[in-house]
Design a protein around this motif. Structure first.
Motif, mmCIF file in Angstrom:
data_model
loop_
_atom_site.group_PDB
_atom_site.id
_atom_site.type_symbol
_atom_site.label_atom_id
_atom_site.label_comp_id
_atom_site.label_asym_id
_atom_site.label_seq_id
_atom_site.Cartn_x
_atom_site.Cartn_y
_atom_site.Cartn_z
ATOM 1 N N VAL A 142 0.868 -1.173 0.000
ATOM 2 C CA VAL A 142 0.000 0.000 0.000
ATOM 3 C C VAL A 142 0.904 1.221 0.000
ATOM 4 C CG1 VAL A 142 -1.794 1.269 1.238
ATOM 5 C CG2 VAL A 142 -1.793 -1.242 1.239
ATOM 6 N N ARG A 143 0.745 2.071 -0.981
ATOM 7 C CA ARG A 143 1.579 3.263 -1.117
ATOM 8 C C ARG A 143 0.877 4.521 -0.613
ATOM 9 N NH1 ARG A 143 4.527 1.395 -5.881
ATOM 10 N NH2 ARG A 143 5.548 -0.476 -5.085
ATOM 11 N N ASN A 144 -0.447 4.539 -0.745
ATOM 12 C CA ASN A 144 -1.212 5.713 -0.342
ATOM 13 C C ASN A 144 -2.662 5.290 -0.147
ATOM 14 O OD1 ASN A 144 -1.531 8.377 0.292
ATOM 15 N ND2 ASN A 144 -1.148 9.168 -1.767
ATOM 16 N N ASP A 145 -3.342 5.922 0.769
ATOM 17 C CA ASP A 145 -4.748 5.632 1.039
ATOM 18 C C ASP A 145 -5.378 6.961 1.439
ATOM 19 O OD1 ASP A 145 -7.235 4.690 1.903
ATOM 20 O OD2 ASP A 145 -6.380 2.921 2.867
ATOM 21 N N VAL A 146 -6.125 7.555 0.515
ATOM 22 C CA VAL A 146 -6.628 8.910 0.706
ATOM 23 C C VAL A 146 -8.139 8.944 0.555
ATOM 24 C CG1 VAL A 146 -6.546 11.267 -0.201
ATOM 25 C CG2 VAL A 146 -4.492 9.855 -0.248
ATOM 26 N N GLY A 147 -8.794 9.592 1.498
ATOM 27 C CA GLY A 147 -10.236 9.784 1.416
ATOM 28 C C GLY A 147 -10.562 11.253 1.276
ATOM 29 N N HIS A 148 -11.654 11.517 0.541
ATOM 30 C CA HIS A 148 -12.109 12.898 0.379
ATOM 31 C C HIS A 148 -13.573 12.879 -0.031
ATOM 32 C CE1 HIS A 148 -12.151 17.134 -0.616
ATOM 33 N NE2 HIS A 148 -12.649 16.833 -1.801
ATOM 34 N N ALA A 149 -14.389 13.626 0.671
ATOM 35 C CA ALA A 149 -15.808 13.797 0.338
ATOM 36 C C ALA A 149 -16.525 12.453 0.196
ATOM 37 C CB ALA A 149 -15.956 14.626 -0.937
ATOM 38 N N GLY A 150 -16.249 11.528 1.105
ATOM 39 C CA GLY A 150 -16.924 10.234 1.087
ATOM 40 C C GLY A 150 -16.391 9.255 0.054
ATOM 41 N N MET A 151 -15.293 9.599 -0.620
ATOM 42 C CA MET A 151 -14.684 8.715 -1.615
ATOM 43 C C MET A 151 -13.277 8.347 -1.152
ATOM 44 S SD MET A 151 -15.935 10.551 -5.109
ATOM 45 C CE MET A 151 -15.636 12.221 -4.537
ATOM 46 N N ARG A 152 -12.725 7.307 -1.769
ATOM 47 C CA ARG A 152 -11.408 6.835 -1.330
ATOM 48 C C ARG A 152 -10.580 6.363 -2.515
ATOM 49 N NH1 ARG A 152 -11.126 1.953 2.838
ATOM 50 N NH2 ARG A 152 -8.886 1.636 2.890
ATOM 51 N N TRP A 153 -9.329 6.812 -2.550
ATOM 52 C CA TRP A 153 -8.349 6.404 -3.541
ATOM 53 C C TRP A 153 -7.254 5.638 -2.812
ATOM 54 C CZ3 TRP A 153 -11.233 10.674 -3.649
ATOM 55 C CH2 TRP A 153 -11.775 11.091 -4.862
ATOM 56 N N VAL A 154 -6.920 4.446 -3.309
ATOM 57 C CA VAL A 154 -5.883 3.609 -2.699
ATOM 58 C C VAL A 154 -4.829 3.322 -3.766
ATOM 59 C CG1 VAL A 154 -5.371 1.439 -1.527
ATOM 60 C CG2 VAL A 154 -7.598 2.539 -1.175
ATOM 61 N N THR A 155 -3.581 3.619 -3.445
ATOM 62 C CA THR A 155 -2.487 3.346 -4.375
ATOM 63 C C THR A 155 -1.698 2.149 -3.866
ATOM 64 O OG1 THR A 155 -2.350 5.699 -4.901
ATOM 65 C CG2 THR A 155 -0.475 4.331 -5.534
ATOM 66 N N VAL A 156 -1.501 1.159 -4.736
ATOM 67 C CA VAL A 156 -0.751 -0.053 -4.409
ATOM 68 C C VAL A 156 0.309 -0.268 -5.479
ATOM 69 C CG1 VAL A 156 -2.699 -1.148 -3.210
ATOM 70 C CG2 VAL A 156 -2.391 -1.549 -5.655
ATOM 71 N N GLY A 157 1.286 -1.096 -5.157
ATOM 72 C CA GLY A 157 2.317 -1.403 -6.146
ATOM 73 C C GLY A 157 3.114 -2.617 -5.738
ATOM 74 N N PRO A 158 3.827 -3.189 -6.705
ATOM 75 C CA PRO A 158 4.623 -4.377 -6.419
ATOM 76 C C PRO A 158 5.832 -4.044 -5.549
ATOM 77 C CG PRO A 158 4.889 -3.706 -8.715
ATOM 78 C CD PRO A 158 3.883 -2.789 -8.111
ATOM 79 N N PRO A 159 6.138 -4.912 -4.568
ATOM 80 C CA PRO A 159 7.322 -4.694 -3.737
ATOM 81 C C PRO A 159 8.578 -4.601 -4.615
ATOM 82 C CG PRO A 159 6.012 -6.504 -2.877
ATOM 83 C CD PRO A 159 5.435 -6.146 -4.215
ATOM 84 N N GLY A 160 9.465 -3.720 -4.237
ATOM 85 C CA GLY A 160 10.719 -3.573 -4.971
ATOM 86 C C GLY A 160 10.596 -2.756 -6.248
ATOM 87 N N GLN A 161 9.408 -2.234 -6.528
ATOM 88 C CA GLN A 161 9.204 -1.395 -7.709
ATOM 89 C C GLN A 161 8.485 -0.104 -7.292
ATOM 90 O OE1 GLN A 161 7.577 -3.473 -11.169
ATOM 91 N NE2 GLN A 161 8.121 -5.413 -10.205
ATOM 92 N N PRO A 162 9.166 0.739 -6.534
ATOM 93 C CA PRO A 162 8.507 1.925 -5.984
ATOM 94 C C PRO A 162 8.031 2.914 -7.047
ATOM 95 C CG PRO A 162 10.868 2.054 -5.634
ATOM 96 C CD PRO A 162 10.584 0.676 -6.172
ATOM 97 N N GLY A 163 8.523 2.817 -8.248
ATOM 98 C CA GLY A 163 8.126 3.754 -9.299
ATOM 99 C C GLY A 163 6.917 3.321 -10.101
ATOM 100 N N THR A 164 6.331 2.159 -9.784
ATOM 101 C CA THR A 164 5.178 1.664 -10.535
ATOM 102 C C THR A 164 4.014 1.436 -9.578
ATOM 103 O OG1 THR A 164 6.654 0.554 -12.089
ATOM 104 C CG2 THR A 164 4.368 -0.147 -12.088
ATOM 105 N N SER A 165 2.875 2.058 -9.888
ATOM 106 C CA SER A 165 1.724 1.971 -8.988
ATOM 107 C C SER A 165 0.419 1.764 -9.747
ATOM 108 C CB SER A 165 1.592 3.262 -8.182
ATOM 109 O OG SER A 165 2.708 3.463 -7.349
#
Length: 136
Positions: A30-53
């Protein structure tokens, strides 16, 4: 020119269920988990590949989308024809077994394709099609 793929976006219908699928079944971080106005965006990515999400986002939140377009997107998601991503692994059978053990919807078991790759296909909880190719 040095261009890489940084992020791709897939819609979700339930952020907690999608997060559990990508984190627990595919093993993504899990790279990021952001909520706003009742909605949620979650960013995930493969371990060892921090530049790809992968950004898992609420579908059709763009204010420029009409109600008819929003309905079409929802219908396409339910059929699995809206979002698609192709992943790759050296252990296709192991990845498939892990997904199958988690009661993932299987579209295609690992198969040798006539165009020279071996892959499988599943759907994530929102209906997005995930193809996983075997790296050789």
């Amino acid at each position: 020119m040095d261009i890489t793929i940084h992020a791709t976006f897939l819609p979700h219908t339930d952020p907690d269920t999608s997060l559990a699928f990508y984190r627990d079944r595919l093993g993504f971080e899990v790279r990021n988990d952001v909520g706003h106005a009742g909605m949620r965006w979650v960013t995930v990515g493969p371990p060892g590949q921090p530049g790809t999400s992968i950004v898992l986002h609420p579908p059709a939140v763009d204010p420029g989308i009409t109600d008819d377009e929003r309905r079409t997107i929802t219908e396409m998601m339910a059929k699995g024809t809206y979002g698609i991503i192709v992943l790759a692994t050296k252990d296709l059978d192991g990845a498939f077994a892990r997904l199958q053990a988690g009661d993932t919807e299987v579209v295609q078991e690992p198969t040798e394709q006539p165009y020279g790759i071996r892959d499988c296909a599943v759907r994530d909880p929102a209906g997005n099609l995930i193809r996983i190719q075997e790296l050789r």
